[in-house]
Motif scaffolding. Structure first.
Motif, PDB file in Angstrom:
ATOM      1  N   GLY A  58      -5.843  14.534 -24.866  1.00 57.22           N
ATOM      2  CA  GLY A  58      -5.315  13.469 -24.019  1.00 57.22           C
ATOM      3  C   GLY A  58      -6.218  13.147 -22.851  1.00 57.22           C
ATOM      4  N   PHE A  59      -6.866  14.158 -22.316  1.00 61.04           N
ATOM      5  CA  PHE A  59      -7.791  13.979 -21.195  1.00 61.04           C
ATOM      6  C   PHE A  59      -8.945  13.055 -21.570  1.00 61.04           C
ATOM      7  CE2 PHE A  59     -11.623  15.463 -18.930  1.00 61.04           C
ATOM      8  CZ  PHE A  59     -11.243  15.133 -17.649  1.00 61.04           C
ATOM      9  N   PHE A  60      -9.386  13.116 -22.841  1.00 62.61           N
ATOM     10  CA  PHE A  60     -10.513  12.298 -23.281  1.00 62.61           C
ATOM     11  C   PHE A  60     -10.160  10.812 -23.369  1.00 62.61           C
ATOM     12  CE2 PHE A  60     -11.581  16.493 -25.225  1.00 62.61           C
ATOM     13  CZ  PHE A  60     -12.694  16.745 -24.438  1.00 62.61           C
ATOM     14  N   PHE A  61      -8.868  10.486 -23.372  1.00 62.77           N
ATOM     15  CA  PHE A  61      -8.452   9.093 -23.460  1.00 62.77           C
ATOM     16  C   PHE A  61      -8.289   8.430 -22.095  1.00 62.77           C
ATOM     17  CE2 PHE A  61      -7.148  10.599 -27.658  1.00 62.77           C
ATOM     18  CZ  PHE A  61      -7.683   9.591 -28.435  1.00 62.77           C
ATOM     19  N   VAL A  62      -8.399   9.190 -21.019  1.00 60.91           N
ATOM     20  CA  VAL A  62      -8.248   8.625 -19.676  1.00 60.91           C
ATOM     21  C   VAL A  62      -9.286   7.536 -19.399  1.00 60.91           C
ATOM     22  CG1 VAL A  62      -8.350   9.138 -17.202  1.00 60.91           C
ATOM     23  CG2 VAL A  62      -7.049  10.615 -18.737  1.00 60.91           C
ATOM     24  N   PRO A  63     -10.592   7.748 -19.661  1.00 59.00           N
ATOM     25  CA  PRO A  63     -11.562   6.671 -19.405  1.00 59.00           C
ATOM     26  C   PRO A  63     -11.289   5.417 -20.229  1.00 59.00           C
ATOM     27  CG  PRO A  63     -12.706   8.750 -19.726  1.00 59.00           C
ATOM     28  CD  PRO A  63     -11.267   8.984 -20.084  1.00 59.00           C
ATOM     29  N   LEU A  64     -10.851   5.598 -21.463  1.00 59.18           N
ATOM     30  CA  LEU A  64     -10.521   4.457 -22.313  1.00 59.18           C
ATOM     31  C   LEU A  64      -9.361   3.661 -21.723  1.00 59.18           C
ATOM     32  CD1 LEU A  64     -10.776   2.907 -25.041  1.00 59.18           C
ATOM     33  CD2 LEU A  64      -9.096   4.526 -25.920  1.00 59.18           C
ATOM     34  N   THR A  65      -8.347   4.352 -21.264  1.00 62.39           N
ATOM     35  CA  THR A  65      -7.180   3.683 -20.691  1.00 62.39           C
ATOM     36  C   THR A  65      -7.537   2.942 -19.408  1.00 62.39           C
ATOM     37  OG1 THR A  65      -5.821   5.445 -21.616  1.00 62.39           O
ATOM     38  CG2 THR A  65      -4.806   4.056 -19.958  1.00 62.39           C
ATOM     39  N   VAL A  66      -8.331   3.562 -18.569  1.00 61.09           N
ATOM     40  CA  VAL A  66      -8.744   2.909 -17.327  1.00 61.09           C
ATOM     41  C   VAL A  66      -9.586   1.674 -17.637  1.00 61.09           C
ATOM     42  CG1 VAL A  66     -10.148   3.178 -15.236  1.00 61.09           C
ATOM     43  CG2 VAL A  66      -8.596   5.003 -15.950  1.00 61.09           C
ATOM     44  N   GLY A  67     -10.474   1.776 -18.613  1.00 56.98           N
ATOM     45  CA  GLY A  67     -11.290   0.630 -19.021  1.00 56.98           C
ATOM     46  C   GLY A  67     -10.435  -0.498 -19.574  1.00 56.98           C
ATOM     47  N   LEU A  68      -9.397  -0.143 -20.326  1.00 62.32           N
ATOM     48  CA  LEU A  68      -8.491  -1.148 -20.876  1.00 62.32           C
ATOM     49  C   LEU A  68      -7.718  -1.847 -19.762  1.00 62.32           C
ATOM     50  CD1 LEU A  68      -7.487  -2.309 -23.548  1.00 62.32           C
ATOM     51  CD2 LEU A  68      -5.701  -0.579 -23.535  1.00 62.32           C
ATOM     52  N   MET A  69      -7.270  -1.098 -18.783  1.00 60.88           N
ATOM     53  CA  MET A  69      -6.563  -1.702 -17.660  1.00 60.88           C
ATOM     54  C   MET A  69      -7.494  -2.602 -16.853  1.00 60.88           C
ATOM     55  SD  MET A  69      -3.985   1.397 -16.408  1.00 60.88           S
ATOM     56  CE  MET A  69      -5.110   1.880 -15.175  1.00 60.88           C
ATOM     57  N   ASP A  70      -8.739  -2.204 -16.772  1.00 54.95           N
ATOM     58  CA  ASP A  70      -9.730  -2.969 -16.019  1.00 54.95           C
ATOM     59  C   ASP A  70     -10.051  -4.306 -16.696  1.00 54.95           C
ATOM     60  OD1 ASP A  70     -11.253  -3.097 -13.731  1.00 54.95           O
ATOM     61  OD2 ASP A  70     -13.064  -2.361 -14.741  1.00 54.95           O
ATOM     62  N   SER A  71      -9.974  -4.337 -18.035  1.00 56.19           N
ATOM     63  CA  SER A  71     -10.315  -5.565 -18.762  1.00 56.19           C
ATOM     64  C   SER A  71      -9.072  -6.270 -19.308  1.00 56.19           C
ATOM     65  CB  SER A  71     -11.275  -5.244 -19.900  1.00 56.19           C
ATOM     66  OG  SER A  71     -10.670  -4.339 -20.799  1.00 56.19           O
TER      67      SER A  71
END
Length: 128
Positions: free
Chosen positions: A71-84
């Motif tokens: 789950g920790f590895f998906f944090v950057p993906l989620t933040v990037g998705l929120m950013d875009s």
């Protein structure tokens, strides 16, 4: 303690080398077909494990650690998705439908493969 840390570093290095090999192969074949390097790396890992070229014990500790903290590895993906979000807001319904359908397909196929493997192992045990 130091021995365990060293063992973990070696196992992570093995996984990373396989990942790099997948990326290298992906870059070589990108003119013909586009397959992500991480997918090719997973196929390489599968082939190495199924042909017993590499034993599971060579990467098991690091693999279990990575799964534990997946789950920790998906944090950057989620933040990037929120950013875009503004880029995808007009097609959010289509994306959600695709995600739901693909999730259902993965669960269905995974469960069927698991059922087949359980049946295969039970038959193998009764024949031995």
């Amino acid at each position: 303690m130091l021995k365990n840390v060293f063992k973990m570093m070696i196992q992570i290095a093995i996984i990373y080398i396989i990942y790099l090999a997948g990326n290298f192969i992906s870059s070589l074949i990108s003119d013909f077909v586009v397959i992500p390097g991480n997918i090719i790396g997973m196929v390489i890992l599968l082939l190495l494990l199924t042909t017993n070229v590499m034993k599971l014990s060579m990467i098991e500790t690091a693999g279990n650690l990575m799964i534990k903290y997946m789950g920790f590895f998906f944090v950057p993906l989620t933040v990037g998705l929120m950013d875009s979000y503004k880029l995808i807001q007009h097609s959010i319904i289509q994306i959600l439908v695709i995600l739901l359908v693909s999730c259902f397909c993965v669960m269905l196929i995974s469960s069927k493969v698991t059922d087949l493997l359980i049946i295969y192992n039970e038959r193998k045990k009764t024949n031995d």
